[in-house]
Design an enzyme around this catalytic site. Structure first.
Site, PDB file in Angstrom:
ATOM      1  N   LYS A  22      -1.682  15.501  13.360  1.00  0.00           N
ATOM      2  CA  LYS A  22      -3.015  15.101  13.835  1.00  0.00           C
ATOM      3  C   LYS A  22      -2.923  14.176  15.039  1.00  0.00           C
ATOM      4  O   LYS A  22      -3.580  14.387  16.056  1.00  0.00           O
ATOM      5  CB  LYS A  22      -3.775  14.409  12.704  1.00  0.00           C
ATOM      6  N   ASN A  23      -2.125  13.112  14.933  1.00  0.00           N
ATOM      7  CA  ASN A  23      -2.082  12.108  16.001  1.00  0.00           C
ATOM      8  C   ASN A  23      -1.496  12.669  17.295  1.00  0.00           C
ATOM      9  O   ASN A  23      -1.869  12.234  18.384  1.00  0.00           O
ATOM     10  CB  ASN A  23      -1.297  10.883  15.538  1.00  0.00           C
ATOM     11  N   ARG A  97     -12.966   8.791  17.410  1.00  0.00           N
ATOM     12  CA  ARG A  97     -12.123   7.804  18.086  1.00  0.00           C
ATOM     13  C   ARG A  97     -11.160   8.480  19.064  1.00  0.00           C
ATOM     14  O   ARG A  97     -10.828   7.919  20.112  1.00  0.00           O
ATOM     15  CB  ARG A  97     -11.332   6.976  17.070  1.00  0.00           C
ATOM     16  N   ASP A 121     -12.037   5.351  11.833  1.00  0.00           N
ATOM     17  CA  ASP A 121     -11.929   4.612  10.583  1.00  0.00           C
ATOM     18  C   ASP A 121     -12.353   3.169  10.748  1.00  0.00           C
ATOM     19  O   ASP A 121     -12.078   2.538  11.769  1.00  0.00           O
ATOM     20  CB  ASP A 121     -10.476   4.624  10.067  1.00  0.00           C
ATOM     21  N   ASP A 319       0.142   4.056   8.974  1.00  0.00           N
ATOM     22  CA  ASP A 319      -0.625   5.109   8.307  1.00  0.00           C
ATOM     23  C   ASP A 319      -0.067   5.473   6.936  1.00  0.00           C
ATOM     24  O   ASP A 319      -0.746   6.144   6.156  1.00  0.00           O
ATOM     25  CB  ASP A 319      -0.664   6.368   9.179  1.00  0.00           C
ATOM     26  N   MET A 341      -0.927  -4.632  11.049  1.00  0.00           N
ATOM     27  CA  MET A 341      -1.680  -4.184  12.225  1.00  0.00           C
ATOM     28  C   MET A 341      -3.192  -4.152  12.021  1.00  0.00           C
ATOM     29  O   MET A 341      -3.951  -4.320  12.972  1.00  0.00           O
ATOM     30  CB  MET A 341      -1.178  -2.806  12.656  1.00  0.00           C
TER      31      MET A 341
END
Length: 434
Positions: A22-23, A97, A121, A319, A341
């Site tokens: 996904k990223n 985003r 998110d 993640d 983070m």
């Protein structure tokens, strides 16, 4: 709003193949705007965030053709810049985003761009300063309209320069790399992110005719070129999904094989799960997790409590901290989970506590998990998914729990996991989409 009704206590058995990352997808899809030629991309995951970005590109005038189940071609030879002024663009971009990633290529090729405050998110502050600081150092002029929430950038004179990033932001680095790829002169980025997904983007741009060196390090050098051409690209397997499957196998005492896992790109991820006591074998590019009745968390050499913390690559990705946390609830031993983070990402642990987990939320960034060693199963409850990763963590908890759970707002899970209910049901899960 959709929900999952999950009947827990069922061990899985079989093989599962991870989706495309996904990223990585959000960066690679945005990069099609860098050229007027055809770009073909394979292993595109069929998930909400990625599909939204493809729809946004289409609305901008990019020609999109579906070539297969996971393959598309893109051609940005007739992009409508005026679409950025429309209400439809504001609505589409603000709901995703990942829309921030179109700015770099827009500035590089069209010398201007604008975007509303992106969505995503609710996991704490996710500032965009690194993106805009980098654009400004390249010579772009930046204006934020507080009343409308729009970021406007004029990039009429992009010029290469040296910059030291204030943080090794993955999306920030990617955006700056794309903008610099067509800027005049040489750009040097120090403290650049070096995740495998960013390496993939740099390699793709180089195949398009770009000149990027230092790929894989935190010092990137980009020689600007006049134009870029078409290429073909294949996404890596999604490392977050792979980590999720490892934790799921341990929690449900399942015998699971993760096929085509891209092991060489996983970094420290397998080692972290091994520290939680999870056994796994590498067979070629597959990961086999045998069924385990018990798994025990390691301690440090001096006997002190294990700490698992997130860090920039090659450290442990934030993640997967939610997955590590839920997996530890049924281990033997104690672990401190330190989410550095994001300050709101651990707040889902109240649901796990309601299920019977023993967790002390120390502060917004730290939680101590006292493993139950499977002496008592979690119990099914009704809950709501707050974000993508917490949602999957709750799904894993529900699949290992005694009785039935109901998870609401599973659209959050759908944003990052492709047909997750169907894929898990195929190997023995009992998940009903309501």
């Amino acid at each position: 709003m959709a929900s999952f009704r999950v009947v827990g206590g069922h061990a899985l058995n079989g093989e599962i193949t991870p989706q495309g990352a996904k990223n990585e997808s959000l960066q690679i899809l945005s990069a099609v705007l860098l050229t007027k030629e055809v770009v073909t991309i394979h292993k595109i995951p069929n998930i909400r965030d990625v599909n939204k970005l493809i729809e946004l590109l289409q609305e901008m005038g990019v020609k999109v053709q579906k070539l297969g189940e996971e393959s598309y071609s893109f051609q940005a030879d007739d992009v409508d810049i005026h679409f950025l002024e429309t209400e439809k663009y504001r609505q589409m971009a603000s709901s995703l985003r990942g829309s921030i990633m179109i700015l770099g290529p827009m500035l590089a090729r069209y010398k201007k761009g604008k975007i509303p405050q992106p969505g995503g998110d609710k996991i704490g502050r996710r500032r965009l300063d690194t993106h805009f600081d980098g654009f400004q150092k390249l010579g772009a002029k930046f204006k934020y309209e507080k009343k409308t929430g729009y970021y406007n950038i004029d990039a009429s004179h992009l010029k290469g320069t040296y910059m030291l990033l204030d943080e090794a932001s993955v999306t920030g680095t990617a955006n700056i790399v794309m903008a610099a790829s067509l800027a005049k002169g040489k750009t040097t980025i120090y403290n650049a992110a070096c995740e495998p997904y960013l390496q993939q983007l740099c390699k793709m741009i180089n195949r398009m005719g770009g000149k990027i060196s230092g790929v894989g390090s935190n010092l990137l050098v980009i020689e600007g070129v006049e134009q870029l051409g078409g290429t073909e690209h294949t996404m890596l397997p999604d490392m977050i999904e792979i980590g999720s499957f490892i934790g799921l196998a341990a929690m449900t005492q399942s015998d699971l094989t993760i096929k085509n896992a891209g092991i060489e790109h996983l970094g420290i991820i397998p080692d972290i799960f091994r520290r939680l006591g999870i056994k796994m074998d590498f067979k070629g590019d597959d990961i086999h997790i045998p069924a385990q009745e018990h798994y025990e968390i390691e301690t440090f050499i001096d006997g002190s409590i294990m700490t698992i913390a997130d860090a920039i690559w090659p450290g442990f990705t934030p993640d997967l901290l939610s997955i590590a946390l839920v997996t530890a609830t049924q281990a033997k031993g104690t672990v401190l989970i330190h989410q550095k983070m994001f300050e709101s990402r651990l707040f889902f642990v109240d649901k796990l506590i309601d299920m019977g987990a023993q967790i002390i939320l120390c502060d917004p960034h730290r939680a101590t998990v006292i493993g139950l060693n499977k002496s008592q199963p979690l119990r099914g409850i009704q809950m709501t998914s707050p974000d993508i990763r917490a949602g999957v963590s709750l799904l894993i908890a529900a699949m290992s729990a005694e009785g039935e759970s109901l998870i609401h707002n599973v659209e959050q899970i759908d944003r990052g996991y492709q047909n997750i209910d169907d894929r898990l049901n195929a190997i023995g899960a009992m998940i009903e989409r309501v």
